[in-house]
Design a protein around this motif. Structure first.
Motif, short mmCIF file in Angstrom:
data_model
loop_
_atom_site.label_atom_id
_atom_site.label_comp_id
_atom_site.label_asym_id
_atom_site.label_seq_id
_atom_site.Cartn_x
_atom_site.Cartn_y
_atom_site.Cartn_z
N TYR A 24 1.41 -0.85 0.15
CA TYR A 24 0.17 -0.21 0.31
C TYR A 24 1.06 1.29 0.31
O TYR A 24 1.81 1.34 0.52
CB TYR A 24 -0.85 -0.19 1.00
N HIS A 25 0.31 2.44 -0.92
CA HIS A 25 1.51 3.25 -1.17
C HIS A 25 0.05 4.46 -1.40
O HIS A 25 -0.86 4.33 -2.18
CB HIS A 25 1.68 3.49 -1.92
N LYS A 26 -0.03 5.55 -0.35
CA LYS A 26 -0.57 6.29 -0.25
C LYS A 26 -2.04 6.06 -0.63
O LYS A 26 -3.28 6.23 -0.92
CB LYS A 26 -0.82 7.35 -1.62
N LYS A 27 -2.47 5.45 0.83
CA LYS A 27 -3.34 4.26 0.62
C LYS A 27 -4.20 3.63 -0.64
O LYS A 27 -4.83 3.83 -1.18
CB LYS A 27 -4.58 5.26 1.39
N GLN A 28 -3.48 3.48 -1.40
CA GLN A 28 -4.24 2.68 -2.56
C GLN A 28 -2.86 1.41 -2.93
O GLN A 28 -1.79 1.37 -2.39
CB GLN A 28 -3.51 3.24 -3.27
N ARG A 29 -3.56 -0.15 -3.24
CA ARG A 29 -2.97 -0.94 -3.66
C ARG A 29 -2.29 -0.97 -4.56
O ARG A 29 -2.73 -1.13 -5.32
CB ARG A 29 -4.17 -2.17 -3.13
N VAL A 30 -1.53 -0.88 -4.52
CA VAL A 30 -0.14 -1.21 -5.37
C VAL A 30 0.46 -2.63 -6.03
O VAL A 30 0.68 -3.44 -4.58
CB VAL A 30 0.61 -0.34 -5.76
N THR A 31 0.26 -2.79 -7.29
CA THR A 31 0.46 -4.91 -7.84
C THR A 31 1.46 -4.64 -8.46
O THR A 31 1.54 -4.16 -9.81
CB THR A 31 -0.21 -5.84 -7.21
N GLY A 32 2.96 -5.53 -8.83
CA GLY A 32 3.80 -5.93 -9.74
C GLY A 32 3.82 -6.90 -9.89
O GLY A 32 3.92 -8.09 -8.60
N ILE A 40 10.97 -4.61 -12.91
CA ILE A 40 9.68 -4.91 -11.68
C ILE A 40 8.78 -4.43 -13.01
O ILE A 40 8.92 -3.19 -13.84
CB ILE A 40 9.90 -3.61 -10.82
N GLU A 41 7.91 -4.64 -13.10
CA GLU A 41 6.04 -4.23 -13.97
C GLU A 41 5.15 -3.91 -13.19
O GLU A 41 5.06 -4.35 -12.37
CB GLU A 41 6.11 -5.86 -14.84
N TRP A 42 5.35 -2.95 -13.12
CA TRP A 42 3.90 -2.48 -12.80
C TRP A 42 2.37 -3.09 -13.11
O TRP A 42 2.19 -2.49 -14.15
CB TRP A 42 3.53 -1.28 -12.26
N THR A 43 1.21 -3.83 -12.34
CA THR A 43 0.22 -4.34 -13.02
C THR A 43 -1.18 -3.57 -12.57
O THR A 43 -1.72 -3.54 -13.35
CB THR A 43 -0.14 -5.70 -12.61
N THR A 44 -1.53 -3.01 -11.18
CA THR A 44 -2.51 -2.04 -10.30
C THR A 44 -1.81 -0.78 -9.49
O THR A 44 -0.67 -0.96 -9.20
CB THR A 44 -3.19 -2.43 -10.53
N ASN A 45 -1.77 0.77 -10.61
CA ASN A 45 -2.29 1.61 -9.48
C ASN A 45 -0.58 2.15 -9.75
O ASN A 45 -0.35 2.16 -8.58
CB ASN A 45 -2.66 1.22 -8.01
N VAL A 46 -0.71 1.77 -10.97
CA VAL A 46 1.61 2.62 -10.93
C VAL A 46 1.67 3.76 -10.36
O VAL A 46 0.91 4.64 -10.38
CB VAL A 46 1.30 2.71 -12.95
N PRO A 47 2.55 3.88 -9.31
CA PRO A 47 3.51 5.10 -8.86
C PRO A 47 3.40 6.44 -9.89
O PRO A 47 3.80 5.37 -10.89
CB PRO A 47 3.54 4.62 -8.52
N GLU A 48 3.19 7.08 -9.30
CA GLU A 48 3.37 8.94 -9.94
C GLU A 48 4.95 8.16 -10.84
O GLU A 48 5.57 7.84 -9.94
CB GLU A 48 3.37 9.98 -9.55
N ARG A 49 5.47 9.11 -12.14
CA ARG A 49 6.47 9.14 -12.46
C ARG A 49 8.03 9.13 -11.49
O ARG A 49 9.25 7.97 -11.21
CB ARG A 49 6.49 9.71 -13.11
N GLU A 50 7.67 10.50 -10.59
CA GLU A 50 8.79 11.14 -9.68
C GLU A 50 8.84 10.03 -8.87
O GLU A 50 9.99 10.09 -7.84
CB GLU A 50 8.12 11.89 -9.40
#
Length: 69
Positions: A24-32, A40-50
């Motif tokens: 979890y990052h910023k209250k969102q579940r991130v998967t990869g 790393i392949e981001w699959t859901t809720n890709v983090p912001e570029r920065e």
């Protein structure tokens, strides 16, 4: 910051490298997918570029600690 980091083998044959991960990052579940090469392949809720570089670094550290002890 990563919260509730989890990972599991990508394949049933655990000798084949590759892992699904989530956190979890910023209250969102991130998967990869974390590949043996460290890619790393981001699959859901890709983090912001920065944020990707910092988060990728944290994921690498966690995977090295947990998988390649």
């Amino acid at each position: 910051m990563l919260m509730h980091f989890q990972f599991k083998p990508l394949f049933e044959n655990k000798n084949i490298p590759g892992w699904n991960f989530s956190f979890y990052h910023k209250k969102q579940r991130v998967t990869g997918v974390y590949h043996q090469t460290g890619k790393i392949e981001w699959t859901t809720n890709v983090p912001e570029r920065e944020e990707i570089e910092a988060l990728s670094s944290q994921i690498h550290e966690l995977m090295l600690f947990h998988v390649y002890e």
